[in-house]
Design a protein around this motif. Structure first.
Motif, short mmCIF file in Angstrom:
data_model
loop_
_atom_site.label_atom_id
_atom_site.label_comp_id
_atom_site.label_asym_id
_atom_site.label_seq_id
_atom_site.Cartn_x
_atom_site.Cartn_y
_atom_site.Cartn_z
N ARG A 64 0.83 -1.20 0.00
CA ARG A 64 0.00 0.00 0.00
C ARG A 64 0.87 1.26 0.00
N VAL A 65 1.95 1.22 0.75
CA VAL A 65 2.89 2.35 0.77
C VAL A 65 3.58 2.49 -0.59
N LEU A 66 3.94 1.36 -1.19
CA LEU A 66 4.59 1.39 -2.50
C LEU A 66 3.66 2.00 -3.56
N LEU A 67 2.40 1.65 -3.52
CA LEU A 67 1.43 2.23 -4.46
C LEU A 67 1.28 3.73 -4.24
N ALA A 68 1.35 4.15 -2.98
CA ALA A 68 1.28 5.58 -2.67
C ALA A 68 2.51 6.30 -3.22
N LEU A 69 3.66 5.66 -3.17
CA LEU A 69 4.88 6.24 -3.73
C LEU A 69 4.73 6.45 -5.23
N SER A 111 16.40 6.66 0.48
CA SER A 111 16.57 5.51 1.38
C SER A 111 15.21 4.92 1.76
N PHE A 112 14.25 5.81 2.02
CA PHE A 112 12.90 5.38 2.36
C PHE A 112 12.29 4.59 1.21
N GLU A 113 12.43 5.10 0.00
CA GLU A 113 11.85 4.45 -1.18
C GLU A 113 12.48 3.08 -1.41
N THR A 114 13.80 3.01 -1.27
CA THR A 114 14.50 1.74 -1.44
C THR A 114 14.07 0.72 -0.40
N GLN A 115 13.91 1.18 0.83
CA GLN A 115 13.50 0.30 1.92
C GLN A 115 12.13 -0.31 1.65
N ILE A 116 11.20 0.50 1.18
CA ILE A 116 9.84 0.01 0.88
C ILE A 116 9.87 -0.98 -0.29
N THR A 117 10.60 -0.62 -1.34
CA THR A 117 10.67 -1.49 -2.52
C THR A 117 11.26 -2.85 -2.17
N ASP A 118 12.35 -2.84 -1.42
CA ASP A 118 13.00 -4.10 -1.02
C ASP A 118 12.11 -4.91 -0.10
N MET A 119 11.39 -4.23 0.79
CA MET A 119 10.52 -4.94 1.73
C MET A 119 9.39 -5.65 1.00
N VAL A 120 8.79 -4.97 0.02
CA VAL A 120 7.70 -5.58 -0.75
C VAL A 120 8.20 -6.82 -1.48
N ALA A 121 9.36 -6.71 -2.12
CA ALA A 121 9.92 -7.84 -2.87
C ALA A 121 10.22 -9.02 -1.95
N GLN A 122 10.82 -8.74 -0.78
CA GLN A 122 11.18 -9.82 0.14
C GLN A 122 9.94 -10.50 0.72
N LEU A 123 8.97 -9.71 1.18
CA LEU A 123 7.77 -10.30 1.77
C LEU A 123 6.95 -11.07 0.74
N LYS A 124 6.93 -10.58 -0.47
CA LYS A 124 6.19 -11.28 -1.52
C LYS A 124 6.77 -12.68 -1.75
N SER A 125 8.11 -12.76 -1.78
CA SER A 125 8.76 -14.06 -1.98
C SER A 125 8.53 -15.00 -0.80
N GLU A 126 8.35 -14.44 0.41
CA GLU A 126 8.19 -15.27 1.60
C GLU A 126 6.79 -15.82 1.77
N ILE A 127 5.79 -15.11 1.24
CA ILE A 127 4.41 -15.57 1.43
C ILE A 127 3.90 -16.38 0.25
#
Length: 552
Positions: A418-423, A535-551
């Protein structure tokens, strides 16, 4: 109890007032009448900058030496960053404004007029990216003498009022009417002022005229006075309201007006920029978490009165309600029980905010807080507190099932996405804003400038390859560039707009102003909104990618 004291210190840090200073909550000062009358000579952005400088110089005992002003305070008050040249323009405006002070000396029967500039010598520094890093300034002695004078009449000016006025035109009109009325609050009405004098006071001498050059009362009243009065009466930070605009004489062809005023003895609600959000939600989450972590181990834990009252203020409650709710708790007879009651209700309100309960339009967190504190329902509060404990992993149960872990990761992914879409929406919004504010000719010039730089390898070899065969005679860049190169051009164009102060700088703070609905998500994700946007944008992008692969 050392941790509690540190929490208390953090909460109180912004409330302390230096002794002997004119600062009030570090955001107000008492302005002498000559200063009050000078504000109307300034454009609205310069007015806000000067107010920052006056508050800063008050904290420094009205020194005439060169001193540095925290640049972040100015950006916060303006609501945007300025480029080096844009800030310089406002500083030069202040340096060109002359203040006069008239005195009559009864001994010699002489009239003495002193004049001096609103601002003395100033120095601005910026880095290679045109980001202003420092503002050094000095005040003229004549000005500091007026500010230090304890004998003259003074009026309260609050920074929260200044910050809350928005829009150069509308905010400036409201500002001028506030300054006109402030000395007359106790009297209940202003003196009568002619339309021509009022327009001069507001810097509108040549505006609102009929074709024959006479004053257009109808248009001036409709477009300026009524709108300014509406802004003032709906602003919770102004300490009076205007109950009536009275024409003088009371006939069709009036020549002037006066304003009837009503003092606000206590303002019931003081909503902030985002009335649906608690103040400083990240540190609030820490405070609540610290309490429950300690409470599980020691039921007798309690907080000091000032800590609890500052906690209540986080929900944008004014002292009237803060004191009422504190007194209604069991704190007077049992400090631990009273602390538990206040923390339980506060936690439930906070958790509902995290869950998006106040995301609806016109939701007011303080309205809900008042309702809950006045009529708390223990079972519902306990249920919501349990959810807070689970989400923050504060529990006596140490082991979690695989299903609980999976569900938590799924919730993290949903919020991060949701944060990534807002970005992405924020990036699009900024581009559309810049496009709408440049003229067709300006856009053509920008495209030519970009293409010349891109083809000369200013942006790197990949952008050079993407533009090497582009010819603007065949169309505009949005039609000629590949998707990747077009995205780079859009980002470059927006950055140009930010440098020219057409749009604010790209910051997390500005993102949250435009998309306040993601604040609860950031708090849930434990991501700080402070720091560099990249840094904020990179953190969100990386988090989405990592969580997507985990679920998956």
């Amino acid at each position: 109890m050392e941790t509690l004291r540190e929490i208390s210190d953090d909460l109180l840090k912004d409330q302390l007032t230096p002794k002997g200073s004119d600062l009030i909550d570090e955001a107000a000062f008492r302005a002498p009448r000559p200063i009050l009358e000078m504000y109307q000579k300034m454009t609205f952005p310069s007015f806000k900058i000067w107010a920052c400088l006056l508050i800063d110089i008050a904290a420094k005992k009205y020194t005439n030496d060169a001193t540095e002003m925290p640049i972040s305070s100015i950006w916060r008050t303006l609501g945007q960053r300025f480029t080096h040249d844009a800030l310089l323009q406002k500083i030069e405006e202040l340096q060109s404004i002359v203040i006069q002070k008239d005195e009559f000396l009864p001994q010699s029967k002489e009239r003495v007029t002193k004049s001096f500039q609103a601002l003395g010598e100033a120095e601005i520094r910026s880095d290679q990216f045109d980001d202003v890093t420092m503002l050094q300034y000095s005040m003229m002695k004549g000005l500091t003498d007026i500010l230090k004078d304890e004998t003259g009449e003074k009026f309260l000016i609050e920074m929260k009022m200044i910050r809350s006025l928005a829009g150069d035109k509308g905010g400036n009109a409201a500002k001028n009417i506030i300054l006109l009325c402030t000395p007359h609050i106790e009297n209940g009405e202003t003196n009568t002022i002619s339309y021509l004098e009022l327009k001069k006071f507001m810097g509108l001498e040549k505006a609102y005229q009929n074709k024959d050059g006479t004053h257009n009362t109808k248009a001036f009243t409709r477009d300026v006075l009524k709108k300014a009065v509406k802004t003032i009466n709906h602003n919770p930070y102004v300490n009076f309201s205007i109950t009536e605009i009275v024409k003088m004489p009371a006939v069709k062809n009036s020549t002037g007006v006066y304003f009837k005023l009503q003092k606000r003895e206590s303002i019931d609600l003081l909503p902030g920029i985002d009335s649906s959000s608690p103040l400083e939600p990240e540190s609030l989450n820490t405070l609540l978490g610290n309490y429950w972590f300690s409470y599980i181990r020691d039921k007798s834990i309690y907080y000091e009165e000032d800590v609890l009252k500052n906690l209540l203020r986080r929900f944008q409650l004014v002292d009237k309600y803060v004191n009422n709710f504190f007194d209604a708790s069991s704190y007077g007879s049992d400090q631990a029980k009273g602390t538990f009651e206040i923390l339980s209700i506060s936690t439930s309100i906070y958790q509902l905010w995290v869950d998006g309960y106040f995301a609806k339009e016109d939701s007011k967190i303080y309205n809900y807080a008042i309702t809950v504190f006045q009529n708390p329902k223990s079972d519902k509060i306990s249920s919501i507190v349990r959810k807070f404990l689970e989400q923050n992993e504060i529990s006596i149960i140490k082991e979690k099932t695989k299903e609980q872990t999976r569900l938590r990761k799924k919730e993290l992914y949903t919020r991060a996405r949701r944060v990534l879409l807002a970005l992405r929406a924020y990036r699009k919004l900024r581009y559309e804003s810049v496009i709408s504010k440049y003229t067709f000719e300006q856009l053509q010039t920008k495209e030519q400038d970009f293409l010349a730089k891109a083809q000369s390898n200013t942006f790197g070899v990949w952008i050079q390859k993407g533009t090497i065969n582009v010819d603007l005679s065949q169309g505009n860049l949005s039609e000629l560039l590949t998707r990747t190169t077009l995205d780079f051009f859009k980002e470059w164009l927006v950055n140009q707009g930010a440098k020219e102060a057409i749009v604010p700088d790209k910051t997390v703070e500005d993102l949250l102003i435009n998309f306040p609905e993601i604040k609860p998500d950031l708090t849930f994700l434990k991501i700080s909104p402070k720091g560099l946007f990249t840094s904020f944008e990179t953190q969100i992008t990386d988090m989405v990618a990592q969580l997507k692969s985990e679920i998956e």
